[in-house]
Scaffold this motif. Sequence first.
Motif, PDB file in Angstrom:
ATOM      1  N   ARG A 142       0.832  -1.213   0.000  1.00 32.69           N
ATOM      2  CA  ARG A 142       0.000   0.000   0.000  1.00 32.69           C
ATOM      3  C   ARG A 142       0.864   1.259   0.000  1.00 32.69           C
ATOM      4  O   ARG A 142       0.584   2.211  -0.739  1.00 32.69           O
ATOM      5  CB  ARG A 142      -0.932  -0.008   1.204  1.00 32.69           C
ATOM      6  CG  ARG A 142      -1.642   1.322   1.433  1.00 32.69           C
ATOM      7  CD  ARG A 142      -2.672   1.221   2.542  1.00 32.69           C
ATOM      8  NE  ARG A 142      -3.852   0.504   2.088  1.00 32.69           N
ATOM      9  CZ  ARG A 142      -4.938   0.322   2.842  1.00 32.69           C
ATOM     10  NH1 ARG A 142      -4.980   0.799   4.074  1.00 32.69           N
ATOM     11  NH2 ARG A 142      -5.969  -0.344   2.370  1.00 32.69           N
ATOM     12  N   ARG A 143       1.871   1.290   0.809  1.00 29.59           N
ATOM     13  CA  ARG A 143       2.732   2.486   0.878  1.00 29.59           C
ATOM     14  C   ARG A 143       3.381   2.758  -0.479  1.00 29.59           C
ATOM     15  O   ARG A 143       3.472   3.918  -0.905  1.00 29.59           O
ATOM     16  CB  ARG A 143       3.796   2.305   1.960  1.00 29.59           C
ATOM     17  CG  ARG A 143       4.743   3.484   2.100  1.00 29.59           C
ATOM     18  CD  ARG A 143       5.666   3.312   3.291  1.00 29.59           C
ATOM     19  NE  ARG A 143       6.677   4.348   3.342  1.00 29.59           N
ATOM     20  CZ  ARG A 143       7.860   4.281   2.747  1.00 29.59           C
ATOM     21  NH1 ARG A 143       8.176   3.172   2.056  1.00 29.59           N
ATOM     22  NH2 ARG A 143       8.723   5.265   2.834  1.00 29.59           N
ATOM     23  N   SER A 144       3.817   1.707  -1.148  1.00 30.13           N
ATOM     24  CA  SER A 144       4.429   1.883  -2.463  1.00 30.13           C
ATOM     25  C   SER A 144       3.433   2.441  -3.466  1.00 30.13           C
ATOM     26  O   SER A 144       3.790   3.232  -4.343  1.00 30.13           O
ATOM     27  CB  SER A 144       4.978   0.540  -2.962  1.00 30.13           C
ATOM     28  OG  SER A 144       5.918   0.007  -2.064  1.00 30.13           O
ATOM     29  N   ARG A 145       2.189   2.054  -3.328  1.00 25.68           N
ATOM     30  CA  ARG A 145       1.156   2.489  -4.273  1.00 25.68           C
ATOM     31  C   ARG A 145       0.671   3.902  -3.971  1.00 25.68           C
ATOM     32  O   ARG A 145       0.496   4.712  -4.890  1.00 25.68           O
ATOM     33  CB  ARG A 145      -0.013   1.494  -4.218  1.00 25.68           C
ATOM     34  CG  ARG A 145      -1.121   1.765  -5.195  1.00 25.68           C
ATOM     35  CD  ARG A 145      -2.177   0.678  -5.141  1.00 25.68           C
ATOM     36  NE  ARG A 145      -2.819   0.568  -3.842  1.00 25.68           N
ATOM     37  CZ  ARG A 145      -2.593  -0.413  -2.978  1.00 25.68           C
ATOM     38  NH1 ARG A 145      -1.736  -1.363  -3.255  1.00 25.68           N
ATOM     39  NH2 ARG A 145      -3.222  -0.448  -1.809  1.00 25.68           N
ATOM     40  N   GLU A 146       0.455   4.201  -2.714  1.00 22.17           N
ATOM     41  CA  GLU A 146      -0.147   5.486  -2.353  1.00 22.17           C
ATOM     42  C   GLU A 146       0.873   6.603  -2.204  1.00 22.17           C
ATOM     43  O   GLU A 146       0.554   7.771  -2.452  1.00 22.17           O
ATOM     44  CB  GLU A 146      -0.942   5.317  -1.053  1.00 22.17           C
ATOM     45  CG  GLU A 146      -2.131   4.378  -1.173  1.00 22.17           C
ATOM     46  CD  GLU A 146      -2.892   4.239   0.127  1.00 22.17           C
ATOM     47  OE1 GLU A 146      -2.386   4.738   1.161  1.00 22.17           O
ATOM     48  OE2 GLU A 146      -3.986   3.642   0.117  1.00 22.17           O
ATOM     49  N   GLN A 147       2.089   6.263  -1.803  1.00 23.29           N
ATOM     50  CA  GLN A 147       3.104   7.291  -1.584  1.00 23.29           C
ATOM     51  C   GLN A 147       4.215   7.247  -2.625  1.00 23.29           C
ATOM     52  O   GLN A 147       5.231   7.927  -2.486  1.00 23.29           O
ATOM     53  CB  GLN A 147       3.705   7.135  -0.178  1.00 23.29           C
ATOM     54  CG  GLN A 147       2.681   7.212   0.940  1.00 23.29           C
ATOM     55  CD  GLN A 147       3.304   7.043   2.309  1.00 23.29           C
ATOM     56  OE1 GLN A 147       4.515   7.156   2.480  1.00 23.29           O
ATOM     57  NE2 GLN A 147       2.472   6.764   3.305  1.00 23.29           N
ATOM     58  N   HIS A 148       4.011   6.427  -3.668  1.00 26.11           N
ATOM     59  CA  HIS A 148       4.983   6.306  -4.770  1.00 26.11           C
ATOM     60  C   HIS A 148       6.368   5.913  -4.262  1.00 26.11           C
ATOM     61  O   HIS A 148       7.383   6.335  -4.815  1.00 26.11           O
ATOM     62  CB  HIS A 148       5.056   7.617  -5.555  1.00 26.11           C
ATOM     63  CG  HIS A 148       3.730   8.084  -6.079  1.00 26.11           C
ATOM     64  ND1 HIS A 148       3.095   7.455  -7.142  1.00 26.11           N
ATOM     65  CD2 HIS A 148       2.905   9.083  -5.673  1.00 26.11           C
ATOM     66  CE1 HIS A 148       1.946   8.063  -7.380  1.00 26.11           C
ATOM     67  NE2 HIS A 148       1.796   9.051  -6.498  1.00 26.11           N
ATOM     68  N   ALA A 149       6.382   5.125  -3.213  1.00 23.70           N
ATOM     69  CA  ALA A 149       7.638   4.597  -2.694  1.00 23.70           C
ATOM     70  C   ALA A 149       8.040   3.368  -3.513  1.00 23.70           C
ATOM     71  O   ALA A 149       7.202   2.761  -4.202  1.00 23.70           O
ATOM     72  CB  ALA A 149       7.482   4.228  -1.220  1.00 23.70           C
ATOM     73  N   ARG A 201       0.452  -1.537  -9.127  1.00 24.18           N
ATOM     74  CA  ARG A 201       0.222  -0.097  -9.209  1.00 24.18           C
ATOM     75  C   ARG A 201      -0.777   0.290 -10.294  1.00 24.18           C
ATOM     76  O   ARG A 201      -0.946   1.468 -10.571  1.00 24.18           O
ATOM     77  CB  ARG A 201       1.551   0.628  -9.448  1.00 24.18           C
ATOM     78  CG  ARG A 201       2.435   0.699  -8.213  1.00 24.18           C
ATOM     79  CD  ARG A 201       3.771   1.314  -8.552  1.00 24.18           C
ATOM     80  NE  ARG A 201       4.533   1.640  -7.338  1.00 24.18           N
ATOM     81  CZ  ARG A 201       5.827   1.915  -7.336  1.00 24.18           C
ATOM     82  NH1 ARG A 201       6.507   1.911  -8.466  1.00 24.18           N
ATOM     83  NH2 ARG A 201       6.445   2.205  -6.200  1.00 24.18           N
ATOM     84  N   ARG A 216      -7.513  -2.706  -1.566  1.00 27.23           N
ATOM     85  CA  ARG A 216      -7.495  -1.253  -1.747  1.00 27.23           C
ATOM     86  C   ARG A 216      -8.739  -0.584  -1.162  1.00 27.23           C
ATOM     87  O   ARG A 216      -8.775   0.640  -1.054  1.00 27.23           O
ATOM     88  CB  ARG A 216      -7.401  -0.903  -3.230  1.00 27.23           C
ATOM     89  CG  ARG A 216      -6.137  -1.412  -3.906  1.00 27.23           C
ATOM     90  CD  ARG A 216      -6.056  -0.933  -5.337  1.00 27.23           C
ATOM     91  NE  ARG A 216      -4.851  -1.401  -5.997  1.00 27.23           N
ATOM     92  CZ  ARG A 216      -4.475  -1.012  -7.213  1.00 27.23           C
ATOM     93  NH1 ARG A 216      -5.223  -0.138  -7.878  1.00 27.23           N
ATOM     94  NH2 ARG A 216      -3.372  -1.482  -7.760  1.00 27.23           N
TER      95      ARG A 216
END
Length: 363
Positions: A76-83, A130, A203
């Motif tokens: 989730r963090r990678s998807r929402e914060q573009h990490a 993503r 999601r």
Amino acid sequence: MSSQRKTSTKRPPRSGAQRMLALDAARGLAIIGMIAVNTGPRGDDELLEMIYRVPYGRASLLFVLLGGIGVSLMTRRSREQHAPLPWVSLLWRCVLLLLGGLALQELAHDVSVILQIYALLILFSLPLLRVSGGLLLLTTGISALLGPVIWIAVQTQTDGRFDRDPVSASGPPWEIFTGIVLTGPYPLIVWAAPFVLGLWLGRLELTDSRISTRLIIWGAAAAVAARLLSALLVAAFGEPTTHMAWERLFSAVAHSQMPLWLIGGTGSAVFVLGLCLKIHAWSHPMVSPLIFLGQLALTAYVGHLLILAFVVRPGPDTLVQGMIASTWTVAALMAFAWLWRKRFSRGPLEVLLRAPRLSRRPR
């Protein structure tokens, strides 16, 4: 001050924690269902056994659906914060589950191990982590509708030469790959549907009571509608005579790899998930064994295979024996999970899912 502290300790868990407990409970139910199905016995049409085997073709779909939700939450963090995506952790899990599943298939437990397909589903999902929710649902539909068509087409072209044998380490690499993707008991082209649906569900705001209500309603509707439609189509066109008959597409028989079974079984899984999310008593000590079983799902799954291989097999021969064996297996695994979690935060095999960190040497 002291009274305020006592009150605060009795507050219900936060919404995020409550969601995780609900997912743990659903995962625990999936493990119990797979234990009952894998223990047996099989092949008897008596009413009591039919009830006992309700999880057949449903518990494994729930397990895979929850796997997709888990990967979605993990990224989730990678998807929402573009990490950056946790590539190392995901690929480590793929390798570990694939090799472990292939090795476990060699044991004499008479079970088709699900870990291999779980591993490749994670690998398959990497390009989807993503993408938009609409594309996830489209992928789910393609897998559910076209996957079975491809499955039957390959059966027809090969004269049914593949027989859905479990995929084990003793086979050559090409047969292992084709077995997991196409010809094994859990073909990826079909089983991608519940996993990718889980990616989409992960999601959603699962803590929202409106979401859990919709999951209950739509899950139940899908389960019932698929069974009714299958019954109508079979009555109109007849039962399929072989695996290569295109009438097989009308079947809702468990593990038939056909669309109506997949839709109905996945609907049942969504229904159970909605119910678990709707319940807010998972933090109660009385249900902690189920929660801990779900938190140690990999350990429990592997444990039940070892119990089957070294203790239960070649039995059970009767329904009563099967129920007794399933009950004490579940009880033993729950007791182990409860004792382990009282001391450790992660299960013995769950710890292995964490990729090792390569520390740099100080200069």
